[in-house]
Design an enzyme around this catalytic site. Structure first.
Site, PDB file in Angstrom:
ATOM      1  N   HIS A  55     -32.681  25.038-122.628  1.00 37.82           N
ATOM      2  CA  HIS A  55     -32.995  24.836-124.046  1.00 37.82           C
ATOM      3  C   HIS A  55     -34.450  24.413-124.157  1.00 37.82           C
ATOM      4  O   HIS A  55     -35.024  23.860-123.211  1.00 37.82           O
ATOM      5  CB  HIS A  55     -32.091  23.760-124.639  1.00 37.82           C
ATOM      6  CG  HIS A  55     -30.676  24.202-124.822  1.00 37.82           C
ATOM      7  ND1 HIS A  55     -29.854  23.644-125.766  1.00 37.82           N
ATOM      8  CD2 HIS A  55     -29.941  25.148-124.185  1.00 37.82           C
ATOM      9  CE1 HIS A  55     -28.668  24.221-125.709  1.00 37.82           C
ATOM     10  NE2 HIS A  55     -28.690  25.140-124.751  1.00 37.82           N
ATOM     11  N   GLU A  57     -35.847  21.968-125.593  1.00 35.81           N
ATOM     12  CA  GLU A  57     -36.060  20.538-125.354  1.00 35.81           C
ATOM     13  C   GLU A  57     -36.019  20.207-123.871  1.00 35.81           C
ATOM     14  O   GLU A  57     -36.879  19.488-123.363  1.00 35.81           O
ATOM     15  CB  GLU A  57     -35.002  19.703-126.096  1.00 35.81           C
ATOM     16  CG  GLU A  57     -35.093  19.800-127.604  1.00 35.81           C
ATOM     17  CD  GLU A  57     -34.239  20.911-128.207  1.00 35.81           C
ATOM     18  OE1 GLU A  57     -33.875  20.775-129.387  1.00 35.81           O
ATOM     19  OE2 GLU A  57     -33.943  21.916-127.519  1.00 35.81           O
ATOM     20  N   CYS A  85     -28.999  19.711-130.128  1.00 38.54           N
ATOM     21  CA  CYS A  85     -27.609  19.795-129.698  1.00 38.54           C
ATOM     22  C   CYS A  85     -27.291  18.555-128.859  1.00 38.54           C
ATOM     23  O   CYS A  85     -28.202  17.825-128.439  1.00 38.54           O
ATOM     24  CB  CYS A  85     -27.373  21.071-128.894  1.00 38.54           C
ATOM     25  SG  CYS A  85     -27.989  21.019-127.190  1.00 38.54           S
ATOM     26  N   CYS A  88     -29.315  18.297-125.536  1.00 38.79           N
ATOM     27  CA  CYS A  88     -30.723  17.980-125.753  1.00 38.79           C
ATOM     28  C   CYS A  88     -30.894  16.578-126.316  1.00 38.79           C
ATOM     29  O   CYS A  88     -31.834  15.869-125.958  1.00 38.79           O
ATOM     30  CB  CYS A  88     -31.358  19.019-126.662  1.00 38.79           C
ATOM     31  SG  CYS A  88     -31.433  20.647-125.884  1.00 38.79           S
TER      32      CYS A  88
END
Length: 162
Positions: A55, A57, A85, A88
């Site tokens: 992801h 992040e 999410c 993250c």
């Protein structure tokens, strides 16, 4: 650190996500900023790398931590496309930036973007965390027979780190 998002970093966050969408990636991005300097930036790379933890992040956090030589990002700000999410969010809690500026909320973008998985619908992901571990959709099975052996490793870590 200011609690107001810097328009320059907001624009860069949007630009990275927009470019990623045009390149076939997902509509997420992250910047890690300290003292007006971008330490790290990344789009979401899940589709491009076949890596479910790539992801934006997590990738940017890893890059920034390597750059500063610490897992602590105090003194930094993170700019992200959307409310993080749970994975993250956990990574952000762990690295502890001063602020996380998110540009939109899931409730606003969900009509345009969904990401369903075997054990959850994206919109239900946060609800999974509120459940006891025994009640989650992902089968979590405690290997009781290994508990004492596992605990001894943590006890040893404490001995070495007191």
């Amino acid at each position: 650190m200011s609690t107001t998002a810097d328009p320059e970093f907001v624009d860069r966050t949007l630009e990275i996500a927009r470019e990623n969408v045009e390149d076939g990636g997902r509509p997420f991005s992250c910047l890690i900023v300290r003292d007006g300097e971008i330490l790290a930036e990344s789009p979401n790379l899940v589709a491009q790398t076949n890596n479910p933890v790539a992801h934006a992040e997590t990738v940017a956090i890893e890059q920034a931590c390597k750059r500063v030589g610490s897992e602590d990002l105090s003194g930094c700000d993170a700019y992200v496309m959307a409310h993080p999410c749970p994975m993250c969010l956990g990574a952000l809690y762990y690295c502890s930036p001063d602020n996380v500026f998110f540009l939109t909320q899931r409730e606003r973008y969900e009509e345009y973007y969904t990401d369903s998985r075997k054990y959850f619908e994206f919109g239900e992901f946060y609800d999974e965390y509120e459940k006891d571990w025994e009640d989650r959709n992902l089968p979590l099975v405690h290997a009781d027979e290994a508990d004492e052996d596992a605990l001894s490793i943590y006890e040893r870590w404490q001995e070495l780190n007191e």
